[in-house]
Design an enzyme around this catalytic site. Structure first.
Site, PDB file in Angstrom:
ATOM      1  N   THR A  18      -3.325   2.842  -5.789  1.00  0.00           N
ATOM      2  CA  THR A  18      -2.863   1.452  -5.861  1.00  0.00           C
ATOM      3  C   THR A  18      -3.614   0.583  -4.850  1.00  0.00           C
ATOM      4  OG1 THR A  18      -0.671   2.373  -6.307  1.00  0.00           O
ATOM      5  CG2 THR A  18      -0.780   0.016  -5.924  1.00  0.00           C
ATOM      6  N   ARG A  22      -6.297   7.240  -0.035  1.00  0.00           N
ATOM      7  CA  ARG A  22      -5.441   7.683   1.064  1.00  0.00           C
ATOM      8  C   ARG A  22      -5.308   9.189   1.028  1.00  0.00           C
ATOM      9  NH1 ARG A  22      -0.801   2.910   1.100  1.00  0.00           N
ATOM     10  NH2 ARG A  22      -2.350   1.247   1.116  1.00  0.00           N
ATOM     11  N   SER A 113      -1.826   1.816   5.340  1.00  0.00           N
ATOM     12  CA  SER A 113      -0.693   0.894   5.325  1.00  0.00           C
ATOM     13  C   SER A 113       0.531   1.454   6.044  1.00  0.00           C
ATOM     14  CB  SER A 113      -0.377   0.515   3.878  1.00  0.00           C
ATOM     15  OG  SER A 113       0.544  -0.530   3.853  1.00  0.00           O
ATOM     16  N   HIS A 114       1.628   1.604   5.288  1.00  0.00           N
ATOM     17  CA  HIS A 114       2.889   2.011   5.909  1.00  0.00           C
ATOM     18  C   HIS A 114       3.010   3.518   6.051  1.00  0.00           C
ATOM     19  CE1 HIS A 114       2.938   1.831   1.606  1.00  0.00           C
ATOM     20  NE2 HIS A 114       3.809   2.831   1.629  1.00  0.00           N
ATOM     21  N   LYS A 126     -10.315   1.235   2.031  1.00  0.00           N
ATOM     22  CA  LYS A 126     -10.483   0.524   0.768  1.00  0.00           C
ATOM     23  C   LYS A 126     -11.559  -0.533   0.907  1.00  0.00           C
ATOM     24  CE  LYS A 126      -6.962  -3.040   1.138  1.00  0.00           C
ATOM     25  NZ  LYS A 126      -5.954  -3.782   0.424  1.00  0.00           N
ATOM     26  N   ASP A 278       4.350  -4.194   8.325  1.00  0.00           N
ATOM     27  CA  ASP A 278       4.002  -2.774   8.170  1.00  0.00           C
ATOM     28  C   ASP A 278       2.739  -2.392   8.943  1.00  0.00           C
ATOM     29  OD1 ASP A 278       2.155  -4.084   6.549  1.00  0.00           O
ATOM     30  OD2 ASP A 278       2.053  -2.426   5.120  1.00  0.00           O
ATOM     31  N   ASP A 280      -0.460  -2.115   8.364  1.00  0.00           N
ATOM     32  CA  ASP A 280      -1.668  -2.942   8.331  1.00  0.00           C
ATOM     33  C   ASP A 280      -1.359  -4.432   8.224  1.00  0.00           C
ATOM     34  OD1 ASP A 280      -0.684  -2.518   5.742  1.00  0.00           O
ATOM     35  OD2 ASP A 280      -2.643  -2.854   4.830  1.00  0.00           O
ATOM     36  N   ASP A 282       0.314  -6.335   6.071  1.00  0.00           N
ATOM     37  CA  ASP A 282       0.372  -7.130   4.845  1.00  0.00           C
ATOM     38  C   ASP A 282       1.778  -7.215   4.252  1.00  0.00           C
ATOM     39  OD1 ASP A 282       0.365  -4.511   4.016  1.00  0.00           O
ATOM     40  OD2 ASP A 282      -1.283  -4.707   2.575  1.00  0.00           O
ATOM     41  N   ARG A 283       2.715  -6.407   4.772  1.00  0.00           N
ATOM     42  CA  ARG A 283       4.090  -6.471   4.249  1.00  0.00           C
ATOM     43  C   ARG A 283       5.013  -7.206   5.210  1.00  0.00           C
ATOM     44  NH1 ARG A 283       5.734  -0.969   1.143  1.00  0.00           N
ATOM     45  NH2 ARG A 283       3.721  -0.627   0.156  1.00  0.00           N
ATOM     46  N   THR A 345       1.493  -3.303 -10.721  1.00  0.00           N
ATOM     47  CA  THR A 345       1.678  -3.134  -9.280  1.00  0.00           C
ATOM     48  C   THR A 345       0.335  -3.040  -8.562  1.00  0.00           C
ATOM     49  OG1 THR A 345       3.789  -2.052  -9.611  1.00  0.00           O
ATOM     50  CG2 THR A 345       2.626  -1.546  -7.564  1.00  0.00           C
ATOM     51  N   GLU A 364       5.341  -9.021  -4.515  1.00  0.00           N
ATOM     52  CA  GLU A 364       5.740  -7.723  -5.030  1.00  0.00           C
ATOM     53  C   GLU A 364       7.078  -7.349  -4.404  1.00  0.00           C
ATOM     54  OE1 GLU A 364       2.429  -4.871  -6.130  1.00  0.00           O
ATOM     55  OE2 GLU A 364       1.880  -5.450  -4.115  1.00  0.00           O
ATOM     56  N   GLU A 365       7.849  -6.567  -5.162  1.00  0.00           N
ATOM     57  CA  GLU A 365       9.151  -6.135  -4.661  1.00  0.00           C
ATOM     58  C   GLU A 365       9.026  -5.235  -3.435  1.00  0.00           C
ATOM     59  OE1 GLU A 365       9.608  -2.706  -4.847  1.00  0.00           O
ATOM     60  OE2 GLU A 365       7.641  -2.647  -5.824  1.00  0.00           O
ATOM     61  N   SER A 366       7.819  -4.704  -3.226  1.00  0.00           N
ATOM     62  CA  SER A 366       7.592  -3.756  -2.143  1.00  0.00           C
ATOM     63  C   SER A 366       7.329  -4.469  -0.809  1.00  0.00           C
ATOM     64  CB  SER A 366       6.421  -2.856  -2.499  1.00  0.00           C
ATOM     65  OG  SER A 366       5.287  -3.651  -2.852  1.00  0.00           O
ATOM     66  N   LYS A 377      -1.802  -9.641   0.373  1.00  0.00           N
ATOM     67  CA  LYS A 377      -0.470 -10.044   0.799  1.00  0.00           C
ATOM     68  C   LYS A 377      -0.503 -10.170   2.313  1.00  0.00           C
ATOM     69  CE  LYS A 377       1.386  -5.316   0.380  1.00  0.00           C
ATOM     70  NZ  LYS A 377       0.559  -4.484  -0.497  1.00  0.00           N
ATOM     71  N   ARG A 497       9.443   6.059  -8.348  1.00  0.00           N
ATOM     72  CA  ARG A 497      10.140   4.823  -8.008  1.00  0.00           C
ATOM     73  C   ARG A 497      10.968   4.401  -9.222  1.00  0.00           C
ATOM     74  NH1 ARG A 497       7.668   4.144  -3.328  1.00  0.00           N
ATOM     75  NH2 ARG A 497       5.418   3.898  -3.126  1.00  0.00           N
TER      76      ARG A 497
END
Ligand code: VG1
Ligand code: CO
Length: 544
Positions: A18, A22, A113-114, A126, A278, A280, A282-283, A345, A364-366, A377, A497
């Site tokens: 996504t 990773r 990320s997280h 990435k 998070d 990195d 972005d959240r 997603t 996004e919902e995440s 984001k 999920r």
């Protein structure tokens, strides 16, 4: 300086998910593993001779070593300039900002990320393109194809070690390497978007906030922007020193992993506003006093209040959301007559829509929200957006959300994650639902009529590229939904999920706990998927 064309053989499984590739750090540490992937990127992105590459990461274990490798390979491959964040630090949105500002050819962002960090945890990489956004699928597919046939990579015969601790320019085999301030370009961009004087006034009043950087990359950004520029008190920022193992934590800003902040916001004498971001940066998670704002609601509320922010005062072009994100934002788009898009997603699907000016806000919902100011984001951007709204509306987080529900209705929403499930069992769960598409269509489930069951596929309205199998949807006539998806960011087994949504227009029924309001859909999801039976799990790992 002489270039070494190193013979190599492919590693299996270097397929970007996504959001990039990773894997466990130990996998990345194998000789040639990172090099193969980086060379495969360079071989898939066109002519970059003499161009600029941006490099930086979230500071996790192996970040600096990876950056040294990349600098040597970029020089050997013919880049003209590398811009790298001091100490190797760049949040994902800051990297996106810098790629755009300095007209770079692209960037390599080092982050998982997280996902947890440390010698036995995860690493990631990435590639982002010139618009600052994640490479679209046609590029990530080309990169993956290359990793399967790669036989050489280029680096310097005598590797050069760049001092990343000082802001300075040096030269590596004719390529310039500029170590730049990790924060200032991003901070300047934020100042150009939001009403800083109004936020400063809010923070100088009796308003109290708590920002949790979770020992990840946003610490230095929060210190400069929230504390130095906006006057937040030092004790309102917690866990702001980035650590290469994130303090042993899991920097995923949700109700489970951001426990310290959640306890503060739900405790006695809680601050008016709480937020976390998070690994990195972005959240974002947004909390009020004893109140949680779902990310899907947050997107809808930012859209409905966009005119409070200087950058969006002239109106926004439209909103895009990922498929599993609730349709709360769609209701705002409809009311305001805005474009509205539903994408698969992953942030890479928003880039074309923003480049074509079809949308301004995406979410996004995440726990991801952002706008066309960058092509990622952006966690702190969302925090500043909320502070801007609070400064202008002079109301509480809870009131702003409940007023929004009264006006637009409430989309009850929850995501249940079953992490690290054996891949076979996860695939069986998905197949179990797929096998019932025909039977479910038109049938009654959880007291509602099923309208459509399908595997979500998306045709990009700009370049017509098609992405299939982006999650299984069970859509009901009353707007409720059950969605099943397998994660594309995990590094262990599979993560299932389960996304649940129902709509409530009746004001007197808008104050239920989401798990209670969604209970019948939760039961129905088990009956159609046999998820718990097939995985042997009796409850989700994380509920958000
Ligand atoms: C998850 C989220 C997705 C997000 C992605 C990257 O992907 O669901 O919405 O874009 O992480 O976010 P998946 O495939 O595991 O569901 V981040 O903050 O890791 O860059
Ligand atoms: Co992230």
């Amino acid at each position: 300086m002489s270039i070494n064309t190193q013979v190599t053989t492919p590693f299996e499984g270097q397929k970007p998910g996504t959001s990039g590739l990773r894997k466990k750090v130990k996998i990345f540490q194998q000789p040639g593993y990172l090099e193969n992937f980086v060379q495969s990127v360079f071989d898939s992105i066109g002519d970059f001779q003499g161009a600029t590459l941006v490099v930086g990461g979230d500071g996790r274990f192996f970040n600096q070593e990876a950056i040294q490798t990349i600098i040597n390979m970029a020089a050997a491959n013919g880049f003209g300039r590398v811009l790298v964040g001091q100490d190797g630090i760049l949040s994902t949105p800051a990297a996106s900002c810098i790629i755009r500002k300095y007209n770079a050819f692209g960037g390599l962002i080092l982050s998982a990320s997280h996902n947890p960090a440390g010698p036995n945890e995860d690493f990631g990489i990435k590639y982002n393109i010139a618009n600052g956004g994640p490479a679209p699928e046609k590029i990530t597919d080309a990169i993956y194809a290359k990793t399967e046939s790669i036989n050489t990579y280029k680096t310097l015969a005598t590797p050069v070690h760049t001092d990343l601790s000082q802001q300075a320019t040096s030269h590596v085999a004719g390529m310039s390497v500029e170590v730049i301030d990790s924060v200032s370009d991003y901070a300047e961009l934020m100042q150009s978007l939001f009403d800083f004087p109004a936020i400063r006034t809010l923070l100088a009043s009796d308003f109290r906030m708590c920002f949790d950087a979770m020992h990840a990359v946003t610490g230095p950004y929060a210190k400069v922007i929230l504390q130095d520029m906006l006057g937040a008190s030092a004790d309102s920022l917690i866990n702001c020193i980035p650590l290469n193992d994130f303090g042993g934590g899991h920097p995923d800003p949700n109700l489970t992993y951001a426990k310290e902040l959640v306890d503060i916001q739900y405790g006695e004498n809680a601050p008016d506003f709480g937020a976390a971001s998070d690994g990195d940066g972005d959240r974002n998670m947004i909390l009020g006093k004893h109140f949680f704002v779902t990310p899907s609601d947050s997107l809808a509320i930012l859209a409905a209040n966009a005119e409070t922010v200087p950058a969006y005062q002239g109106g926004i072009a439209g909103i895009a959301r990922s498929m599993p994100t609730s349709s709360a934002a769609d209701r705002v788009a409809e009311a305001l007559g805005l474009n509205c898009y539903e994408t698969p997603t992953g942030w890479k699907f928003f880039g074309n829509l923003m480049d074509a000016d079809k949308v301004t806000l995406c979410g996004e919902e995440s726990f991801g929200t952002g706008s066309n100011h960058v092509r990622e984001k952006d966690g702190l951007w969302a925090v500043l957006f909320w502070l801007n709204i609070l400064a202008v509306r002079k109301d509480s987080v809870e009131n702003i959300v409940t007023e929004h529900w009264k006006k637009f209705g409430r989309n009850y929403y929850s995501r249940h994650d079953y992490e690290a499930v054996p891949s076979d069992a996860a695939n069986q769960v998905m197949q179990q639902v797929r096998d019932q598409f025909k039977a479910l269509q038109g049938s009654m489930l959880a007291g509602r009529k099923v309208q459509i069951c399908d595997d979500f596929s998306y045709t990009d309205p700009i370049d017509q590229s098609i992405s299939n199998n982006q999650g299984i949807r069970v859509l009901f006539e009353d707007g409720s939904r059950i969605v099943f998806r397998l994660s594309g960011t995990g590094t262990e087994g599979a993560t299932i999920r389960l996304y649940l949504e129902s709509f409530e227009a009746d004001i007197s029924k808008q104050n239920m706990d989401a798990q209670v309001a969604l209970a019948d859909l939760i039961t129905a999801s088990e009956s159609i998927s046999k998820l718990q039976e097939l995985t042997g799990r009796n409850k989700p790992t994380v509920i958000t």
